[in-house]
Design a protein around this motif. Structure first.
Motif, PDB file in Angstrom:
ATOM      1  N   CYS A  76       0.862  -1.131  -0.110  1.00  0.00           N
ATOM      2  CA  CYS A  76       0.082  -0.105  -0.012  1.00  0.00           C
ATOM      3  C   CYS A  76       0.854   1.052  -0.017  1.00  0.00           C
ATOM      4  CB  CYS A  76      -0.869  -0.021   1.067  1.00  0.00           C
ATOM      5  SG  CYS A  76      -2.292  -1.322   0.938  1.00  0.00           S
ATOM      6  N   ILE A  97      -9.231  -1.780   3.340  1.00  0.00           N
ATOM      7  CA  ILE A  97      -9.300  -3.033   2.338  1.00  0.00           C
ATOM      8  C   ILE A  97      -9.660  -4.170   2.951  1.00  0.00           C
ATOM      9  CG2 ILE A  97      -7.889  -4.187   0.807  1.00  0.00           C
ATOM     10  CD1 ILE A  97      -6.320  -1.720   0.024  1.00  0.00           C
ATOM     11  N   ARG A 100     -13.134  -4.528   3.707  1.00  0.00           N
ATOM     12  CA  ARG A 100     -14.004  -4.966   2.618  1.00  0.00           C
ATOM     13  C   ARG A 100     -13.891  -6.286   2.377  1.00  0.00           C
ATOM     14  NH1 ARG A 100     -14.047  -6.016  -2.822  1.00  0.00           N
ATOM     15  NH2 ARG A 100     -11.587  -5.866  -3.219  1.00  0.00           N
ATOM     16  N   ASP A 117     -12.459 -11.863  -4.842  1.00  0.00           N
ATOM     17  CA  ASP A 117     -11.321 -11.004  -4.366  1.00  0.00           C
ATOM     18  C   ASP A 117     -10.461 -11.320  -3.264  1.00  0.00           C
ATOM     19  OD1 ASP A 117     -12.349  -9.418  -6.119  1.00  0.00           O
ATOM     20  OD2 ASP A 117     -13.196  -7.892  -5.077  1.00  0.00           O
ATOM     21  N   TYR A 121      -6.305 -11.937  -3.531  1.00  0.00           N
ATOM     22  CA  TYR A 121      -5.489 -11.337  -2.614  1.00  0.00           C
ATOM     23  C   TYR A 121      -4.472 -12.171  -2.147  1.00  0.00           C
ATOM     24  CZ  TYR A 121      -6.847  -6.286  -2.753  1.00  0.00           C
ATOM     25  OH  TYR A 121      -6.883  -5.030  -2.975  1.00  0.00           O
ATOM     26  N   LEU A 179      -6.918  -4.791  -9.568  1.00  0.00           N
ATOM     27  CA  LEU A 179      -7.716  -4.796  -8.133  1.00  0.00           C
ATOM     28  C   LEU A 179      -6.913  -4.167  -7.149  1.00  0.00           C
ATOM     29  CD1 LEU A 179      -9.881  -6.399  -6.522  1.00  0.00           C
ATOM     30  CD2 LEU A 179      -8.212  -8.220  -6.330  1.00  0.00           C
ATOM     31  N   THR A 182      -6.711  -0.288  -7.678  1.00  0.00           N
ATOM     32  CA  THR A 182      -8.093   0.318  -7.446  1.00  0.00           C
ATOM     33  C   THR A 182      -8.623   0.352  -5.847  1.00  0.00           C
ATOM     34  OG1 THR A 182      -8.963  -0.426  -9.772  1.00  0.00           O
ATOM     35  CG2 THR A 182     -10.588   0.145  -8.289  1.00  0.00           C
ATOM     36  N   ASP A 183      -8.262  -0.674  -5.260  1.00  0.00           N
ATOM     37  CA  ASP A 183      -8.804  -0.604  -3.791  1.00  0.00           C
ATOM     38  C   ASP A 183      -7.923   0.366  -2.878  1.00  0.00           C
ATOM     39  OD1 ASP A 183     -10.703  -2.548  -3.472  1.00  0.00           O
ATOM     40  OD2 ASP A 183      -9.371  -4.345  -3.122  1.00  0.00           O
ATOM     41  N   CYS A 184      -6.503   0.723  -3.182  1.00  0.00           N
ATOM     42  CA  CYS A 184      -5.868   1.426  -2.596  1.00  0.00           C
ATOM     43  C   CYS A 184      -6.316   2.991  -3.028  1.00  0.00           C
ATOM     44  CB  CYS A 184      -4.367   1.420  -3.031  1.00  0.00           C
ATOM     45  SG  CYS A 184      -3.450   0.154  -2.506  1.00  0.00           S
ATOM     46  N   ASP A 186      -9.473   3.720  -4.200  1.00  0.00           N
ATOM     47  CA  ASP A 186     -10.901   3.984  -3.508  1.00  0.00           C
ATOM     48  C   ASP A 186     -10.526   4.303  -2.141  1.00  0.00           C
ATOM     49  OD1 ASP A 186     -12.042   3.570  -6.027  1.00  0.00           O
ATOM     50  OD2 ASP A 186     -12.771   1.286  -5.573  1.00  0.00           O
TER      51      ASP A 186
END
Length: 259
Positions: A76, A97, A100, A117, A121, A179, A182-184, A186
Motif C-alpha cells: 500500500c 481494504i 471490505r 477478491d 489477494y 484490483l 483500485t482498492d488503494c 478507492d
C-alpha cells in the motif's frame, strides 16, 4: 502497520524542487489550510456520520494474517506513498481494504477468469513472497525499498520475476494489479484528508455548489498554490511508461466479465 519515517525500509520523502529539502507536511497538496471537515455543519446528519467514521473508526485487521498484513502494508505504501505526510496525518489504507474483504463486499460482478477478491489477494501475496524468495533470495519485507519497487513493477508490467509461475497461471496478473491499485485508490480518496489535499469541496448536500462556471472556488474553498517537487530516487514510477503499460495490459471495460 504504521512506522516512523526513519524506521522504514527506505521510504524517503519527496523533495522540494527548488531547495532540495525533504517535504514532510501535516497537509500535503496545493490547498494549504483547507479543511473539508470544517464544513461538516453544512452536511446532513447521515453524511456527517459516514465521513467522520472514516476518520475516527479505523477498523481492525480481521481478514489478512499477520504475515499478509506486513506485506500488504508495504505494498500500500508503494502504490500510494505518503512519505510527504507526517505520521499523524497519514491515511489508513490497509484497514479499509481488509474490512471490505472480511465483509465480502464487492462491486457486484467478477471477471470470469478471476477468483473472488479475497482469494485473489491471498494468491497474489503468496506469489509476491515466492518471487522475492526465488529471485532476490529474501522475504519481501526484507528487501530494500528499490528491490520492492522493481518486484512490484514487474507485476505492473505483466512480466513478473521468477518464482510464482504456477500462481500466475490461475491469477491473471493484469487483473490482480488492477484490483490492488483500485482498492488503494478507492480507500485513499474516500478519506477527507485526501479531499483536503486535492481541494475537493466535500459533500455538497444540502448546501450545494453555487459557482459552476469559470473554475472559481466556492466561498468556503481556497485558491490553489502549486509548488515544485521531485520524487525520491528509489521510486520507479514514470507517467509515460505507465500509460503505455496500462493500454497494453488492461482490456476495455466490460470485456470478459461475468455478472
Amino acid at each position: 502497520m504504521e512506522q516512523n519515517l526513519d524506521e522504514s525500509v527506505s521510504r524517503r520523502p519527496p523533495t522540494d524542487g527548488r531547495t532540495g529539502e525533504p517535504i514532510l507536511r501535516s497537509q500535503p497538496g496545493y490547498y494549504p489550510g483547507y479543511s473539508t471537515l470544517a464544513q461538516q455543519n453544512f452536511w446532513d446528519q447521515a453524511t456527517r456520520a459516514v465521513v467522520n467514521q472514516r476518520v475516527h473508526d479505523v477498523p481492525p485487521i480481521r481478514f489478512f494474517t499477520a504475515s499478509e498484513t506486513e506485506i500488504m502494508g508495504l505494498i500500500c505504501e508503494h502504490v500510494i506513498p505518503q512519505t510527504d505526510r507526517v505520521s499523524s496525518a497519514r491515511i489508513p489504507i490497509l484497514p479499509f481494504i481488509d474490512e471490505r474483504l472480511f465483509q465480502r463486499h464487492g462491486p457486484g460482478y467478477r471477471f470470469e477468469d478471476m477468483p473472488p477478491d479475497g482469494e485473489a489477494y491471498r494468491r497474489g501475496l503468496q506469489a509476491i513472497e515466492r518471487m522475492a524468495q526465488k529471485s532476490l533470495g529474501r522475504d519481501f519485507k526484507e528487501l530494500t525499498w528499490l528491490e520492492q519497487e522493481r518486484l512490484l513493477k514487474s507485476i505492473h508490467d505483466g512480466q513478473p520475476l521468477a518464482g510464482a509461475e504456477e500462481i500466475w497461471k490461475s491469477l491473471p496478473i493484469h487483473r490482480y494489479w488492477a484490483l490492488l491499485v483500485t482498492d488503494c485508490i478507492d480507500v485513499y480518496y474516500a478519506h477527507p484528508l485526501a479531499w483536503d489535499e486535492i481541494g475537493f469541496g466535500g459533500p455538497a448536500y444540502p448546501r450545494a455548489y453555487t459557482r459552476l462556471e469559470r473554475g472559481e472556488p466556492e466561498p468556503w474553498e481556497v485558491e490553489e498554490e502549486r509548488y515544485e517537487w521531485k520524487a525520491p530516487a528509489d521510486c520507479l514510477s514514470d507517467d509515460k511508461e505507465s500509460r503505455v503499460a496500462t493500454h497494453r495490459h488492461h482490456p476495455a471495460a466490460g470485456q470478459g466479465g461475468t455478472h
